[in-house]
Design a protein around this motif. Structure first.
Motif, PDB file in Angstrom:
ATOM      1  N   ALA A 249       0.823  -1.210   0.000  1.00  0.00           N
ATOM      2  CA  ALA A 249       0.000   0.000   0.000  1.00  0.00           C
ATOM      3  C   ALA A 249       0.855   1.257   0.000  1.00  0.00           C
ATOM      4  N   VAL A 250       1.878   1.285   0.823  1.00  0.00           N
ATOM      5  CA  VAL A 250       2.706   2.490   0.940  1.00  0.00           C
ATOM      6  C   VAL A 250       3.439   2.774  -0.365  1.00  0.00           C
ATOM      7  N   VAL A 251       3.932   1.735  -1.027  1.00  0.00           N
ATOM      8  CA  VAL A 251       4.595   1.941  -2.321  1.00  0.00           C
ATOM      9  C   VAL A 251       3.589   2.369  -3.379  1.00  0.00           C
ATOM     10  N   THR A 252       2.443   1.724  -3.399  1.00  0.00           N
ATOM     11  CA  THR A 252       1.417   2.033  -4.400  1.00  0.00           C
ATOM     12  C   THR A 252       0.921   3.473  -4.251  1.00  0.00           C
ATOM     13  N   PHE A 253       0.646   3.895  -3.044  1.00  0.00           N
ATOM     14  CA  PHE A 253       0.159   5.271  -2.842  1.00  0.00           C
ATOM     15  C   PHE A 253       1.240   6.310  -3.159  1.00  0.00           C
ATOM     16  N   ALA A 254       2.504   5.952  -2.959  1.00  0.00           N
ATOM     17  CA  ALA A 254       3.570   6.869  -3.354  1.00  0.00           C
ATOM     18  C   ALA A 254       3.586   7.061  -4.868  1.00  0.00           C
ATOM     19  N   GLU A 255       3.225   6.014  -5.598  1.00  0.00           N
ATOM     20  CA  GLU A 255       3.159   6.091  -7.061  1.00  0.00           C
ATOM     21  C   GLU A 255       1.866   6.741  -7.537  1.00  0.00           C
ATOM     22  N   HIS A 256       0.873   6.838  -6.652  1.00  0.00           N
ATOM     23  CA  HIS A 256      -0.428   7.428  -6.988  1.00  0.00           C
ATOM     24  C   HIS A 256      -0.832   8.416  -5.888  1.00  0.00           C
ATOM     25  N   PRO A 257      -0.100   9.525  -5.764  1.00  0.00           N
ATOM     26  CA  PRO A 257      -0.367  10.457  -4.652  1.00  0.00           C
ATOM     27  C   PRO A 257      -1.769  11.054  -4.670  1.00  0.00           C
ATOM     28  N   ASP A 258      -2.392  11.110  -5.836  1.00  0.00           N
ATOM     29  CA  ASP A 258      -3.761  11.622  -5.887  1.00  0.00           C
ATOM     30  C   ASP A 258      -4.715  10.718  -5.110  1.00  0.00           C
ATOM     31  N   GLN A 259      -4.432   9.408  -5.107  1.00  0.00           N
ATOM     32  CA  GLN A 259      -5.275   8.466  -4.376  1.00  0.00           C
ATOM     33  C   GLN A 259      -5.051   8.581  -2.864  1.00  0.00           C
ATOM     34  N   TRP A 260      -3.828   8.855  -2.463  1.00  0.00           N
ATOM     35  CA  TRP A 260      -3.519   9.100  -1.049  1.00  0.00           C
ATOM     36  C   TRP A 260      -4.246  10.353  -0.569  1.00  0.00           C
ATOM     37  N   GLN A 261      -4.287  11.355  -1.450  1.00  0.00           N
ATOM     38  CA  GLN A 261      -4.957  12.597  -1.096  1.00  0.00           C
ATOM     39  C   GLN A 261      -6.458  12.365  -0.892  1.00  0.00           C
ATOM     40  N   ILE A 262      -7.044  11.481  -1.685  1.00  0.00           N
ATOM     41  CA  ILE A 262      -8.466  11.159  -1.504  1.00  0.00           C
ATOM     42  C   ILE A 262      -8.709  10.651  -0.089  1.00  0.00           C
ATOM     43  N   LEU A 264      -6.749  11.220   2.564  1.00  0.00           N
ATOM     44  CA  LEU A 264      -6.515  12.323   3.495  1.00  0.00           C
ATOM     45  C   LEU A 264      -7.767  13.196   3.633  1.00  0.00           C
ATOM     46  N   ASP A 265      -8.483  13.334   2.530  1.00  0.00           N
ATOM     47  CA  ASP A 265      -9.695  14.159   2.533  1.00  0.00           C
ATOM     48  C   ASP A 265     -10.911  13.430   3.089  1.00  0.00           C
ATOM     49  N   ASP A 266     -10.897  12.084   2.997  1.00  0.00           N
ATOM     50  CA  ASP A 266     -12.088  11.323   3.408  1.00  0.00           C
ATOM     51  C   ASP A 266     -11.657   9.939   3.894  1.00  0.00           C
ATOM     52  N   ARG A 267     -11.521   9.802   5.215  1.00  0.00           N
ATOM     53  CA  ARG A 267     -11.100   8.518   5.783  1.00  0.00           C
ATOM     54  C   ARG A 267     -12.151   7.431   5.566  1.00  0.00           C
ATOM     55  N   GLY A 268     -13.375   7.839   5.287  1.00  0.00           N
ATOM     56  CA  GLY A 268     -14.427   6.865   5.052  1.00  0.00           C
ATOM     57  C   GLY A 268     -14.192   6.000   3.824  1.00  0.00           C
ATOM     58  N   LYS A 269     -13.230   6.394   2.988  1.00  0.00           N
ATOM     59  CA  LYS A 269     -12.940   5.627   1.780  1.00  0.00           C
ATOM     60  C   LYS A 269     -11.821   4.603   1.986  1.00  0.00           C
ATOM     61  N   ILE A 270     -11.345   4.478   3.222  1.00  0.00           N
ATOM     62  CA  ILE A 270     -10.284   3.500   3.489  1.00  0.00           C
ATOM     63  C   ILE A 270     -10.721   2.073   3.167  1.00  0.00           C
ATOM     64  N   PRO A 271     -11.928   1.616   3.561  1.00  0.00           N
ATOM     65  CA  PRO A 271     -12.321   0.245   3.185  1.00  0.00           C
ATOM     66  C   PRO A 271     -12.299   0.006   1.686  1.00  0.00           C
ATOM     67  N   MET A 370       2.220  10.061   8.577  1.00  0.00           N
ATOM     68  CA  MET A 370       2.988  10.578   7.424  1.00  0.00           C
ATOM     69  C   MET A 370       2.042  11.026   6.317  1.00  0.00           C
ATOM     70  N   PRO A 371       1.325  12.131   6.535  1.00  0.00           N
ATOM     71  CA  PRO A 371       0.420  12.630   5.496  1.00  0.00           C
ATOM     72  C   PRO A 371       1.139  12.950   4.191  1.00  0.00           C
ATOM     73  N   ARG A 372       2.413  13.294   4.296  1.00  0.00           N
ATOM     74  CA  ARG A 372       3.258  13.490   3.115  1.00  0.00           C
ATOM     75  C   ARG A 372       4.532  12.668   3.309  1.00  0.00           C
ATOM     76  N   TYR A 373       4.871  11.883   2.314  1.00  0.00           N
ATOM     77  CA  TYR A 373       6.079  11.065   2.452  1.00  0.00           C
ATOM     78  C   TYR A 373       6.682  10.792   1.079  1.00  0.00           C
ATOM     79  N   GLU A 374       7.957  10.399   1.101  1.00  0.00           N
ATOM     80  CA  GLU A 374       8.666  10.029  -0.120  1.00  0.00           C
ATOM     81  C   GLU A 374       9.330   8.669   0.098  1.00  0.00           C
TER      82      GLU A 374
END
Length: 400
Positions: A249-262, A264-271, A370-374
């Motif tokens: 997950a951490v590698v995938t979201f780093a490659e798709h930061p727009d999805q991580w931002q989703i 961050l904006d809405d924790r209800g979408k974690i499932p 880590m709301p922002r990470y590399e």
């Protein structure tokens, strides 16, 4: 220009380092693939894999679940994942009695505490998401539920890693893995003896107490070896799946930061994100079955008595089943096709509810940590294991 014939080697760099282009070629060029070197067949299209997972009369689990087991023809341990119905149905029903959704939900506080314990110990600026976090908490959760003493819980993880590791180009488990399997079995066997003498509020004590209906219709308690097998299976699967899922997950979201931002904006979408992560890069990439009869599929004949890989990692990327299958999208329509990331049919994952809960809590806490990470790409390292893909190291720098 001559196009080379597609080659799928599950003990090679290509598999260990994400074989998705190979999967695509197999789906298009060889939907019933045969590997001459290792003498196995593989199905990669979603429709074929899903059907195979449900058709236990044709694709049997009773010879084992990896290539070495199925090819050896040796007797397999009395584990529920290595049984076909009706024996599987009886054993599965037994485990369901002690592994109920309500029982899992009762563990939520403990899961949260374990996740917070390891995350709070991590360096807030630079840390390895796998080695300092994702490899540590899942084994603590499942072994605490089983009743393993605290001082042995991380050792269970190390033994498991040894059992899954494979040398390049070799099917067989290395000697270190065989020894680790013996040590694991002995530890659980001794724990069963302890719980028979002094029961506690744990899963091993529950397995000792329940009865199972045997083939002749009689009801008996499980014997020591059966309970040892159940505990080893649950302990291994419970540790491995979430470790790989969170690292991926951490590698995938780093490659798709727009999805991580989703998120961050809405924790209800974690499932929903967990489901897409399971589709995108499932920890368990394939299972091996044994063909009980001759199978005709896509103009190819699979003889009876052959190992057949059902490649769920490919099926979940099949363009025939999913719109934009090679796009990571946590908001995709999940009703479009069956996600096979946690199995399907009678052998769907016993601990799926627990794995989803752990992963959801872990990602929620990582969003805070880590709301922002590399990713530190020079330190990324994949595992080399049978059946699974994932990361051994995922070093990150937290951006403040």
């Amino acid at each position: 220009m001559t196009i080379s014939q597609v080659v799928f080697d599950p003990f090679s760099d290509d598999f260990f380092n994400a074989p998705y282009e190979t999967y695509r070629r197999m789906r298009d060029e060889a939907p019933v693939y045969y590997n001459n070197e290792y003498d196995f067949y593989a199905l990669t299209r979603h429709a074929d894999v899903a059907a195979g997972l449900k058709d236990f009369a044709t694709f049997s689990s009773a010879r084992g679940i990896d290539l070495e087991m199925v090819q050896s023809g040796q007797p397999v341990p009395p584990l529920v994942i290595m049984m076909d119905p009706p024996a599987h149905r009886r054993m599965r029903g037994l485990v369901n009695k002690v592994f109920t959704p309500r029982a899992i939900q009762r563990q939520q506080q403990m899961v949260t505490e374990q996740i917070e314990r390891f995350l709070s110990a991590a360096d807030p600026a630079n840390f390895d998401v796998v080695q300092h976090f994702a490899a540590l908490f899942p084994v603590e959760v499942i072994t605490e539920m089983l009743g393993v003493p605290a001082e042995l819980r991380q050792q269970v993880r190390l033994w498991l890693d040894k059992q899954l590791e494979r040398e390049y180009g070799k099917i067989a488990m290395p000697e270190a893995g065989l020894q680790a399997g013996i040590e694991t079995g002995l530890m659980y066997y001794n724990l069963v003896q302890d719980r028979r003498a002094q029961p506690r509020d744990d899963m091993i004590s529950s397995l000792i107490a329940v009865e199972v209906e045997r083939e002749d219709g009689t009801k008996t308690k499980l014997d020591d070896l059966e309970i040892t097998g159940f505990a080893s299976l649950l302990g291994g699967a419970g540790a491995e799946t979430v470790t790989k899922l969170v690292g991926n997950a951490v590698v995938t979201f780093a490659e798709h930061p727009d999805q991580w931002q989703i998120l961050l904006d809405d924790r209800g979408k974690i499932p929903a994100a967990i489901e897409e992560l399971l589709r995108w890069e499932a920890p368990a990439q394939y299972v091996v079955r044994y063909s009980m009869k001759e199978i005709e599929l896509h103009g190819t004949t699979i003889p009876a008595g052959k190992p057949v890989m059902l490649v769920v990692g490919s099926a979940n990327r099949d363009e025939r089943a999913f719109t934009d299958a090679n796009t990571f999208d946590i908001e995709r329509d999940r009703s479009e096709a069956q996600n096979l990331g946690m199995g399907y049919g009678v052998h769907s994952c016993l601990g799926a509810a627990l794995a989803r809960m752990e992963s959801a809590i872990a990602i929620d806490k990582l969003l805070d940590f880590m709301p922002r990470y590399e990713i530190q790409h020079d330190g990324l390292k994949r595992v080399a294991m049978t059946n699974v893909i994932g990361w051994h190291n995922v070093p990150v720098r937290v951006v403040r």
